[in-house]
Design an enzyme around this catalytic site. Structure first.
Site, short mmCIF file in Angstrom:
data_model
loop_
_atom_site.label_atom_id
_atom_site.label_comp_id
_atom_site.label_asym_id
_atom_site.label_seq_id
_atom_site.Cartn_x
_atom_site.Cartn_y
_atom_site.Cartn_z
CB ALA A 70 9.52 5.90 -7.15
CB CYS A 125 5.67 2.26 0.65
SG CYS A 125 6.10 3.32 -0.75
N GLY A 127 -3.47 -6.44 -7.10
CA GLY A 127 -2.31 -6.61 -7.97
C GLY A 127 -2.68 -7.10 -9.36
CB SER A 159 -2.12 -0.49 -12.60
OG SER A 159 -1.15 -0.34 -11.59
C1 LIG Z 1 1.00 5.50 -8.70
C2 LIG Z 1 0.81 4.55 -7.55
C3 LIG Z 1 0.84 5.01 -6.24
C4 LIG Z 1 0.65 4.15 -5.16
N1 LIG Z 1 0.64 4.64 -3.89
C5 LIG Z 1 0.37 3.82 -2.84
C6 LIG Z 1 0.21 4.31 -1.53
O1 LIG Z 1 0.33 5.51 -1.28
N2 LIG Z 1 -0.05 3.43 -0.52
C7 LIG Z 1 -0.21 2.09 -0.75
O2 LIG Z 1 -0.48 1.34 0.17
N3 LIG Z 1 -0.09 1.58 -1.99
C8 LIG Z 1 0.19 2.41 -3.05
N4 LIG Z 1 0.29 1.89 -4.32
C9 LIG Z 1 0.13 0.44 -4.53
C10 LIG Z 1 -1.30 0.09 -4.92
O3 LIG Z 1 -2.21 0.39 -3.89
C11 LIG Z 1 -1.43 -1.40 -5.25
O4 LIG Z 1 -1.08 -2.17 -4.12
C12 LIG Z 1 -0.53 -1.82 -6.41
O5 LIG Z 1 -0.51 -0.81 -7.39
C13 LIG Z 1 -0.97 -3.15 -7.05
O6 LIG Z 1 -2.25 -3.07 -7.60
P1 LIG Z 1 -2.55 -2.78 -9.18
O7 LIG Z 1 -1.73 -3.74 -9.96
O8 LIG Z 1 -4.01 -2.95 -9.33
O9 LIG Z 1 -2.10 -1.37 -9.42
C14 LIG Z 1 0.47 2.77 -5.40
C15 LIG Z 1 0.46 2.29 -6.73
C16 LIG Z 1 0.62 3.15 -7.79
C17 LIG Z 1 0.60 2.60 -9.19
#
Ligand SMILES: Cc1cc2nc3c(=O)[nH]c(=O)nc-3n(C[C@H](O)[C@H](O)[C@H](O)COP(=O)(O)O)c2cc1C
Ligand SMILES: Cc1cc2nc3c(=O)[nH]c(=O)nc-3n(C[C@H](O)[C@H](O)[C@H](O)COP(=O)(O)OP(=O)(O)OC[C@H]3O[C@@H](n4cnc5c(N)ncnc54)[C@H](O)[C@@H]3O)c2cc1C
Ligand SMILES: Cc1cc2nc3c(=O)[nH]c(=O)nc-3n(C[C@H](O)[C@H](O)[C@H](O)COP(=O)(O)OP(=O)(O)OC[C@H]3O[C@@H](n4cnc5c(N)ncnc54)[C@H](O)[C@@H]3O)c2cc1C
Ligand SMILES: Cc1cc2nc3c(=O)[nH]c(=O)nc-3n(C[C@H](O)[C@H](O)[C@H](O)COP(=O)(O)O)c2cc1C
Ligand code: FES
Ligand code: FES
Lengths: 310, 241, 310, 241
Positions: free
Chosen positions: C73, C135, C249, C272
């Site tokens: 968050a 978000c 994701g 991630s």
């Molecule tokens: C630390 C962190 C910050 C994130 N900040 C944003 C953001 O500013 N805008 C956004 O659209 N998604 C944000 N996300 C979501 C990621 O872009 C992505 O949709 C989500 O993490 C799922 O992908 P993953 O499992 O590969 O991490 C953030 C995710 C993480 C872990």
């Protein structure tokens, strides 16, 4: 176990020897299995969801495991309400001497069907009726689950409450934008308790087969992967309603159980953790919970309830 | 699920016909498993079903063509793919110097696997193959190649001794040293062997079958009437004398 | 790499050297970092979401890891649209020689604000604008995300499309009952592509502190735990719309990337997985994907797209 | 997250005042870590911040009271709880027989940890503690107890040599064998040591600080202008000669 600690749990006036309970659809297919799980230490047991007519369920693969949990689309296989009432009666007599309450689980395609099944199952005199309005795996047949919409959820609740006296638990889905809204709606409609959560809708594709692994394509995620979702849902429901909440989703040890209670759960449902540990998981979790309570000076599970809201 | 795929995609390396309805499939996959354990075999678009291991390295399965799934498998050729998850369940344990292994139908498969493992110990197994008629008798040569004594019993006497497997086993117990019983086959045969074991106060290990879904003790599909789960508590059940 | 295989990806007419792209909010806080990730092998890079005014974000803890993923968050910490446009301009010039497209990410509290930020960022001439209407971590300030409601999602899309020419990606939330409905709504409103999914709303409670770990209490789950949810969402969106989908994701290896494409993704976002492997994860995933394609005789990533729907 | 808790809940075992604004906290937690690595310390309801390890078994932290978080920590008493996750980052590597360790402020903490580790090898470290004035000088006795030569430099000459740490380090390099430089302290001091290293063609390892969130290379908060991540690529940066 520290004699000053009590795990006894009061759920809608019914006494559970401890707050752990078997979640619906896990092992609860027969009276013998329900008894086995009760003997292994569960504080209450939930039978598999039953529908009016028997259902064969989906073809295999129906249940697979992955690193962080299970994915299933059993498709509510069950012998139908009448046969299920027989199983429940049998289970109730086996459980009586153990002091472990029995929860019957109801599924239907319409409010009327829910009420009909509830009536049939209520004749077996279970301690609770749980309404499974949140199964994500039968959408092709039944459309979106009732739990996706506050009005529909309330309507089912009212329909069942009108025809049975036994306390009614409504089981909610995490696959919604606002679970608290649904919780509020079913509370107003007369639900005696809430169970949260059913599985999270998911899918796995086998890339070498280039097709979904589950025969039903979609399935429900459970186990450790969904615990943070379940904790969040219980937390949101606790802030929204005053009826008790059964926290379910990814609980696999005593600290997880404590986490659920601090989020707001009165009792804690356990399903997928049976995968790693067998039915003995209930005794282990209860023991770990008691150890935690001793360490942190909680004397009753009630003291933990909702503690994270302060 | 990829990083942690639920199934291994593998290919059929060899198909050997055992008789008119049974064939043995060797896959290009090695598992670490014990005799009596089983795998779930998935044919995408068809079904997924439990099959006992006849060998684990490479994974070898002996399958009777009895319905839609096993028919689809029998139609697969060398080089084609099948998907496997497992192994699951608890296998046989070693008991006694002179075990008698009673096999019915494709029940020969896990008992061949067991024979190989027993031979690595000091035990001297004897195998009894039961079948309705001569054309149902399989694996005589496979056991023969391991140099274990092989008895055959057919209901109609068309091969070996005439009689049901448990009855023929009873006669064997009277004529040779037998320290324990193992059985895999149709449930009436298992019941017969269980009764025999009680009569002779012999430890017995019986391998059961039930319809399955998860194969790992969660869904409750495979429970026997007493709440015993074939997939997780079994498939091998120990009957102490 | 097999010379007969091409990973080249066409996303709304823009060429990506490979289908992996950096998801928003991961490392994309500066031009130098965006360049670093591009050099490490990403096929496109998304900058951190920017709002009209600068935002400090939530206090710590803001990002924690657990066995099956991350929970964050951050609260959309960013320097504000004007400063962000500077970062984007700088990034664009650094990326130009690498042939790696740049995606700017827009956040706003209202449709008008979305349009306003989009206009400011569009001046930096990114290859795409992504609308972060999903978000889950700023609900206390902004209420439910626009992605929770098809109408609201469509309205934001229309507002932005009216003021910019650059292709617009709308990033959807899994925290809804019907993601396909939202996808359809934004497609009709003119979205050029969909990104699915943003994080899954979750929570972790520290039982010894008896309080939520994140200062914001709620956070977004990402990483391996949510892959089955993401695959399901992409699959559902693919069946519902005909614009391209960026699948995001829990992707952490080449087979995961293939799984996303078979569900229907044209390109695959990675966030991630940087946690375990650093920016080098892009080269590794691309390599694994190419190996898989060789083994399974796919010559282009396009051939995999939607393969699991057959 | 419990089964896999993000933080270790631990208790403060001992608090030692170092001077008017710095105290050392020993926790009832052991970690396996290298000098230069850091942890994230969480005070529920307050904040979570990075702190370098002065020792890892038990975890020991030396903290300057500079703002709300460090004030809250300084108000905690022995027996009270704090929460820790980590260790994170890359620590110092061993280079050279005669390392010179330059510390500013609470930068003495990781360098004391490093000194202990270097003494287990064949290296002969010398420590230089830089501070504004005598009352800011800490850890002289702690280093003394390890029997390493300790130089002190103060801006106002109130203790040790008068001058900035990099300048005093330069004089040390001229008067004694120095094979490598290590530094932890305010960034201007690090810049000075980096310049010194270039001038003398010595390998240098400098430990940086930035605001942090994740501490594991995901959020991008701690990036330097060149895209180098203090939490993951650092906090120790190697400057080759
Ligand atoms: C630390 C962190 C910050 C994130 N900040 C944003 C953001 O500013 N805008 C956004 O659209 N998604 C944000 N996300 C979501 C990621 O872009 C992505 O949709 C989500 O993490 C799922 O992908 P993953 O499992 O590969 O991490 C953030 C995710 C993480 C872990
Ligand atoms: C632990 C175990 C090990 C087995 N090992 C072997 C083996 O080594 N070789 C072999 O040929 N067969 C084995 N079987 C049986 C095999 O699974 C069935 O023969 C197969 O499922 C039949 O499928 P079908 O579609 O061809 O026939 P169907 O027409 O579907 O059924 C034929 C028979 O298989 C049973 N069956 C149906 N569904 C299932 C299911 N999901 N799980 C189990 N049984 C089912 C039916 O009750 C019926 O008796 C084993 C079963 C179990 C439980
Ligand atoms: C790798 C690393 C190791 C550190 N080791 C130590 C140590 O061993 N002992 C010690 O006393 N301090 C150490 N610090 C610094 C420590 O984190 C800050 O002193 C602390 O955050 C100040 O918080 P505050 O609320 O008391 O003061 P504030 O008033 O918030 O800030 C005082 C100073 O801390 C900086 N700061 C603020 N927020 C953060 C944040 N999230 N992360 C890092 N710095 C921040 C500010 O820029 C300012 O310079 C380290 C920092 C890093 C990055
Ligand atoms: C194989 C399986 C079958 C299930 N069947 C049902 C069911 O029939 N009725 C129901 O309400 N929930 C069913 N569920 C959901 C569980 O009761 C529970 O809500 C969910 O699994 C989350 O808990 P867990 O993470 O502890 O497993 C099933 C779950 C699994 C894994
Ligand atoms: S097959 Fe699921 S419990 Fe045995
Ligand atoms: S603090 Fe998150 S990347 Fe360094």
């Amino acid at each position: 176990m520290n004699p000053e600690i009590t795990l006894e749990t009061n759920l809608c006036g019914v006494r559970l020897p401890n707050p752990t309970l078997l979640a619906s659809g896990i092992l609860g297919t027969s009276a013998a299995l329900l008894e086995r799980v009760a003997r292994a230490g569960a504080g209450a047991v939930t039978a598999k969801s039953a529908s009016l007519e028997p259902r064969a369920g989906h073809p295999n693969p129906t249940v697979i495991s992955w690193e962080a949990g299970l994915l299933n689309a059993v498709g509510l296989a069950n012998p139908g309400a009448t046969a299920q009432a027989g199983i429940l009666r049998d289970a109730r007599s086996k459980l009586a001497t153990l002091g472990v309450p029995l929860i019957a689980s109801v599924f239907g395609g319409t409010s009327e069907e829910f009420a009909g099944v509830a009536q049939v199952l209520a004749e077996a005199e279970p301690d609770f009726l749980e309404l499974n309005i949140s199964c994500p795996n039968v959408g092709d047949e039944f459309g979106r689950p009732f739990a996706a919409d506050p009005q529909a959820a309330a309507e089912v609740t009212r329909a069942v409450k009108a025809v049975v006296d036994v306390p009614v638990i409504v089981k909610l889905s995490p696959n919604v934008a606002d679970i608290a809204g649904v919780a509020r709606a079913v509370e107003e409609a007369g639900a005696d308790a809430i169970a949260a959560i059913n599985t999270v809708r998911g899918m796995a594709i086998d890339v070498r087969a280039a097709r979904p692994v589950l025969a039903n394509r979609f399935g429900g995620l459970s186990g450790p992967a969904i615990k943070p979702v379940a904790v969040r849902c219980v937390f949101e429901c606790f802030a929204a309603v005053s009826i008790p909440i059964i926290g379910i989703g990814g609980v696999s040890n005593g600290l997880d159980a404590a986490e659920m209670m601090m989020a707001g759960a009165t009792a804690v449902g356990i399903g997928s953790a049976v995968y790693q540990n067998g039915p003995e998981v209930f005794a282990r979790i209860t023991h770990e919970l008691a150890t935690f309570m001793t360490e942190e000076s909680y004397r009753s599970v009630k003291e933990m309830r909702g503690a994270a809201h302060k | 699920m990829n990083s942690q795929t639920s199934h291994f995609a593998c290919r059929i390396e060899r198909v050997e016909r055992e008789n008119y309805r049974v064939a043995t499939f060797t896959l290009d996959l090695a598992l670490d498993a014990a005799p009596g354990q089983f795998v779930m075999l998935w044919l995408p678009g068809v079904e997924e079903r439990p099959l006992s291991l006849m060998a684990c390295d490479p994974v070898t399965l002996t399958v009777a063509r009895v319905g839609p799934f096993t028919t689809a498998l029998h139609e697969r050729r060398t080089g084609e793919r099948v998907w496997v998850r497992g192994p699951y369940g608890n296998g046989f344990r070693q008991t006694g110097e002179h075990p008698l292994l009673v096999a019915g139908g494709y029940g020969v498969a896990p008992l061949l696997f067991l024979t190989r493992r027993l031979q690595a110990t000091s035990a001297h197994p004897t195998v009894l193959i039961g079948a309705r008629t001569a054309r149902d008798v399989i694996f005589v040569e496979r056991f023969g190649a391991l140099d274990v004594p092989v008895l055959v019993a057919t209901d109609d006497g068309s091969q070996g001794t005439q009689g049901l497997a448990p009855d023929v086993a009873a006669r064997a117990i009277e004529s040779q040293p037998v320290s324990s019983l193992y059985a895999c086959g149709p449930e009436p045969m298992l019941d017969g062997v269980a009764a025999l074991a009680r009569r002779h106060r012999l430890p017995a290990q019986l391998s059961y079958e039930r319809k399955m879904r998860c194969a790992f003790g969660v869904c409750g599909t495979c429970a026997r009437d007493d709440g015993w789960l074939v997939c997780r508590d079994g498939p091998v059940r120990f009957e102490e004398p």
